[in-house]
Design a protein around this motif. Structure first.
Motif, PDB file in Angstrom:
ATOM      1  N   VAL A 118       0.956  -1.014   0.080  1.00 24.73           N
ATOM      2  CA  VAL A 118      -0.032   0.002  -0.159  1.00 24.73           C
ATOM      3  C   VAL A 118       0.924   1.254  -0.138  1.00 24.73           C
ATOM      4  CG1 VAL A 118      -0.213  -0.234   2.460  1.00 24.73           C
ATOM      5  CG2 VAL A 118      -1.989   1.136   1.093  1.00 24.73           C
TER       6      VAL A 118
ATOM      7  N   ASP B 225      -3.204   5.614  -2.651  1.00 27.67           N
ATOM      8  CA  ASP B 225      -3.509   4.717  -3.052  1.00 27.67           C
ATOM      9  C   ASP B 225      -5.429   4.803  -2.877  1.00 27.67           C
ATOM     10  OD1 ASP B 225      -1.674   3.281  -4.032  1.00 27.67           O
ATOM     11  OD2 ASP B 225      -1.366   1.687  -2.790  1.00 27.67           O
ATOM     12  N   GLU B 226      -6.083   4.104  -3.598  1.00 26.62           N
ATOM     13  CA  GLU B 226      -7.543   4.200  -3.147  1.00 26.62           C
ATOM     14  C   GLU B 226      -7.946   2.705  -2.931  1.00 26.62           C
ATOM     15  OE1 GLU B 226     -10.120   4.720  -6.508  1.00 26.62           O
ATOM     16  OE2 GLU B 226     -11.894   5.122  -4.974  1.00 26.62           O
ATOM     17  N   LEU B 227      -8.472   2.758  -1.625  1.00 27.04           N
ATOM     18  CA  LEU B 227      -8.773   1.290  -1.120  1.00 27.04           C
ATOM     19  C   LEU B 227     -10.450   1.313  -0.864  1.00 27.04           C
ATOM     20  CD1 LEU B 227      -5.917   0.924   1.523  1.00 27.04           C
ATOM     21  CD2 LEU B 227      -6.234   0.159  -0.860  1.00 27.04           C
TER      22      LEU B 227
ATOM     23  N   THR C 210     -15.113   3.715  -0.626  1.00 26.58           N
ATOM     24  CA  THR C 210     -13.755   3.559  -0.997  1.00 26.58           C
ATOM     25  C   THR C 210     -13.172   4.906  -0.177  1.00 26.58           C
ATOM     26  OG1 THR C 210     -13.654   4.891  -3.024  1.00 26.58           O
ATOM     27  CG2 THR C 210     -14.075   2.339  -3.232  1.00 26.58           C
TER      28      THR C 210
ATOM     29  N   CYS D  82      -8.974  -3.411   0.469  1.00 27.88           N
ATOM     30  CA  CYS D  82      -8.408  -3.838  -0.828  1.00 27.88           C
ATOM     31  C   CYS D  82      -8.571  -3.042  -1.911  1.00 27.88           C
ATOM     32  CB  CYS D  82      -9.086  -5.193  -1.184  1.00 27.88           C
ATOM     33  SG  CYS D  82     -10.648  -5.235  -1.278  1.00 27.88           S
ATOM     34  N   PRO D  83      -7.586  -3.237  -2.860  1.00 28.84           N
ATOM     35  CA  PRO D  83      -7.896  -2.182  -3.998  1.00 28.84           C
ATOM     36  C   PRO D  83      -9.390  -2.338  -4.732  1.00 28.84           C
ATOM     37  CG  PRO D  83      -5.913  -3.673  -4.215  1.00 28.84           C
ATOM     38  CD  PRO D  83      -6.777  -4.279  -3.469  1.00 28.84           C
TER      39      PRO D  83
END
Ligand SMILES: Nc1nc2c(ncn2[C@@H]2O[C@H](COP(=O)(O)OP(=O)(O)OP(=O)(O)O)[C@@H](O)[C@H]2O)c(=O)[nH]1
Length: 773
Positions: free
Chosen positions: A598, A602-604, A612, A653-654
């Motif tokens: 990560v 980042d987008e999660l 998200t 998670c992505p």
């Protein structure tokens, strides 16, 4: 003074109120400077470009207000507007009385395709179909040039799943012990310690099953007595509420103190709440002189406490990752080769074996605890009549822990030897708190099993009902393969070599029966209170017969377990809390990274759910970092994601590589020592990662040969002690998608594919997920 300092309790009702009131706010920007005005207009255009046709649904005024509230941060303002939009749509649907439970992200993601973009209906001015935030984002991403397509499972993943459908090698769970070798703990009070339910909402009731267990138990007087005080759940909930798990670990520097202060409970940046937006719309968006005054007072208070450093009005921008993914992977591979990677250690053992004292003393010997901090603990513990707990108080910081002299919740800390860095997880030994111990052990690479060598001490931990046995079994079942046995309190038997040898002779065969390889078990004689044989040896009585490695030398020899850095990011949540303005802000989410990398920016996605967030900051073992990788214990701070959508047991998670959601799965289990056999339909508690979930053994598919994994009997009627079997497990619930949990097969992700089953306070089986049904 920054408006970031202004904090306010979140009003959930208002937050969820669908009547989006964006009333008169023409005067909202009266004090705006020309530079700010230019920023607003530039931001407006950026957001309109990002939202595309969706922006026609949102007035310029609302966009400007969002920009103003988010300090011209286009990403955050866009996230916020999309949130508002999807809430308004959901509310409209509710009003039409045709709304069901919002389907979860994975289902939506599966259903999404650019072949049928809902954007047309928006563009044509027709009321948009119900769009999830993810859908809107994917449209945005498409407009920005992204594909917006959620890929189906990769061929590799599909192959892995197929492979998992064949029986997993039994040694992956552990070598089946003789049933008589294992005694599982039975809670005297039959207390139900549901740590998973603890964090779902502060003060929220436990699961239905928990409640019914408690209700039944309450009928007997001794159980009523046991519940007279706060329950283990209550104690843990109280301690964890609003904090990063383990934040009651010692504060080693003003910097750490500042960070912990930053993670103070339930205060939310007003600017980051929809409620704030409403207030803004009503004309309060511009700081009033009263607010400026309040801000100034708060700043002065914080400065006086040495807690505040930043005074800038600038919006907090995420620190961009300094290193590329390739650079990070290269660095990690170098560290692994040099055996320098961090190792997470869980410290387990029977109640009062000396776990907290040993760890407290170790941190002191390594210079991680100052003399001043130790003296304070010595003074306070002596004052409370518990002078012998001075070192243990480094970890046991909850008032209940100090009062009762037992560890209740897990505590995290880190320490560094000359060779490598460790994350330390001090787990409770008392049987009532085994669920917390499981939560700690599920985050560990290796374990220190502390054994009390005093006369009678070893025996009470090793005999039936003792936690030495159960803890060893549990850590092995949770995948821990390396064990250092610290034979503690040897000072109480005058450093007797015979006593030491006797304990080693009993422990060694027991541990190998549990599946620990002989080469992965080591023993160290020690004395936690005097610090003997932790870093060095001083006592002549010990020196006379022991010249082997010290505890630290044995820790330095542990192997770095292999990590899945390349896999998709999986961050099972062990805690979620609100960050604050003086440190990293946004939603703080802690846990151990099971796989992947990560990076800041980042987008999660948080599953279950369809929300998200963007990673604004990362802490690894309390230190700020621009990235983190599999095997690390992290806290990520996210913007655009509300706390109500993230619970213990959620997985980050992505968005383009979502963890599967399932309410039922095929598993291979090994059954521990049981009084009552497992039958079809048996109700159990499923321990998965840091969560406890009501479930049932829906079907007994087959019993298996322990050695080869071959089928012995199809559809057996019962499963007895020591058997191995394929079973279907179903999460208990209403059968809707809402009972599904984020879970993966063992072949895909080892951490997310392991679980334990408990029943009435007993651990009855450990298992691996073979297939999601
Ligand atoms: N003599 C002696 N006493 C010890 C030693 N280690 C721990 N103790 C004492 O044992 C008692 C329990 O120690 P803790 O460190 O709280 O034990 P624990 O295993 O962490 O306890 P729980 O977490 O509650 O299970 C305390 O009074 C300690 O001072 C040792 O090496 N020698």
């Amino acid at each position: 003074m920054s408006r970031h300092r202004l904090v306010k309790q979140l009003d959930l009702d208002e937050e969820l109120d669908d009547g989006a009131d964006y009333g008169d706010a023409d005067d909202a920007f009266v004090d705006i400077t020309p530079a700010q005005s230019r920023q607003l207009e530039a931001g407006l255009q950026s957001i309109q470009a990002i939202l595309g046709p969706t922006s026609s649904q949102i007035s310029d005024k609302r966009i400007r207000e969002a920009l103003w509230n988010f300090y011209f941060d286009v990403d955050q303002a866009t996230d916020f507007l999309l949130d508002e939009e999807s809430k308004a749509q959901a509310a409209a649907e509710r009003k039409r009385k045709d709304i069901g439970d919002p389907s979860d992200l994975s289902e939506r993601a599966g259903a999404l395709s650019l072949a049928s973009p809902p954007m047309e209906s928006i563009a044509s001015g027709a009321p948009p179909a119900k769009l999830s935030k993810l859908q809107l984002k994917m449209q945005s991403s498409h407009r920005r040039g992204g594909t917006g397509i959620v890929p189906a499972k990769s061929a590799l993943q599909a192959a892995k799943t197929r492979a998992a459908q064949t029986a997993a090698p039994l040694e992956e769970i552990y070598i089946i012990p003789e049933p008589s070798a294992i005694f599982v703990a039975r809670s005297a009070s039959d207390r139900h310690t549901g740590f998973g339910s603890v964090m779902s909402a502060a003060g929220a009731p436990s699961s239905g099953a928990s409640r019914s267990n408690v209700a039944m138990s309450m009928q007997t007087p001794h159980v009523r007595d046991a519940f007279a005080g706060p329950s283990p759940d209550d104690l843990v909930a109280r301690a964890r509420k609003g904090t990063a798990l383990g934040s009651h670990a010692p504060l080693k520097s003003p910097e750490q103190a500042r960070k912990v202060a930053a993670a103070a409970p339930v205060q939310i940046s007003k600017a980051a709440t929809p409620k704030a937006n409403k207030s803004a719309a009503k004309g309060t968006a511009v700081p009033s002189s009263k607010r400026v005054e309040e801000d100034a007072t708060l700043a002065t208070d914080l400065r006086a406490l040495g807690l505040q450093t930043a005074t800038s009005d600038a919006p907090s921008k995420p620190e961009m990752p300094a290193q590329s993914r390739e650079q990070i992977l290269k660095l990690l591979s170098q560290q692994d080769k040099a055996q320098q990677a961090r190792i997470s250690l869980v410290v387990v053992g029977h109640v009062d074996a000396g776990k907290s004292t040993l760890m407290g003393r170790l941190l002191y010997e390594l210079g991680h605890t100052s003399d001043r901090a130790l003296e304070a603990n010595q003074r306070q513990s002596a004052k409370a009549g518990k002078g012998s707990f001075a070192y243990a108080w480094t970890f046991d910081q909850m008032p209940e822990e100090r009062e009762r002299g037992v560890t209740i919740d897990i505590a995290l800390d880190t320490f560094r030897t000359k060779k490598r860095q460790f994350t330390l997880i001090d787990a409770p030994g008392h049987r009532d708190f085994i669920p917390n111990m499981i939560g700690g052990a599920s985050q560990a690479d290796a374990a220190i099993l502390v054994v009390d060598a005093s006369s009678g001490g070893f025996e009470s931990g090793f005999n039936e009902g003792g936690q030495t046995r159960e803890h060893a079994l549990l850590v092995r079942s949770l995948g821990v393969q390396q064990l250092v046995v610290a034979i503690n309190k040897l000072d109480m038997v005058r450093w007797s070599q015979r006593r030491y040898n006797d304990i080693v002779e009993q422990m060694q065969p027991f541990l190998t029966k549990l599946g620990f390889k002989t080469s992965k078990i080591s023993f160290a004689p020690c004395g936690a209170t005097s610090g003997e044989n932790l870093l060095d040896r001083k006592d002549d009585l010990l020196k006379a017969w022991y010249a082997g490695p010290t505890l630290v030398q044995q820790l330095d020899r542990l192997d770095t377990p292999s990590r899945d850095y390349d896999g998709p990011l999986r961050l099972p949540v062990s805690n979620a809390f609100r960050g604050q303005s003086s440190g990293p802000s946004g939603l703080g989410v802690s846990g151990r990274l099971e796989s992947g990398l990560v990076r800041v920016g980042d987008e999660l996605a948080a599953l279950p759910g369809d929300q998200t967030g963007i990673v604004r900051a990362i802490e690894v073992d309390g230190e700020t970092s621009s990235w983190a990788a599999a095997g690390m214990n992290v806290t990520v701070y996210l913007s655009g994601l509300d706390q109500i959508y993230v619970n213990v047991g959620s997985v980050l998670c992505p968005p383009l590589s979502l963890v599967p959601m399932s309410a039922s799965f095929l598993a291979q289990i090994v059954v521990f020592d049981l009084k009552v056999p497992i039958t079809t339909g048996a109700s159990v508690e499923l321990f998965h990662q840091s969560r406890e979930i009501p479930a049932s053994v829906a079907k007994l598919e087959a019993t298996l040969d322990k050695a080869s994994g071959e089928i012995l009997k199809v559809r057996p009627r019962t499963l007895g002690s020591g058997s191995s079997a394929k079973v279907s497990i179903r999460i208990r619930g209403d059968g809707s998608s809402s009972s599904a949990i984020p879970i993966e097969t063992y072949a895909t992700n080892r951490g997310l594919g392991r679980f334990l089953l408990r029943r009435n306070g007993e651990t009855i089986a450990a298992g691996l997920v073979l297939e999601l049904l």
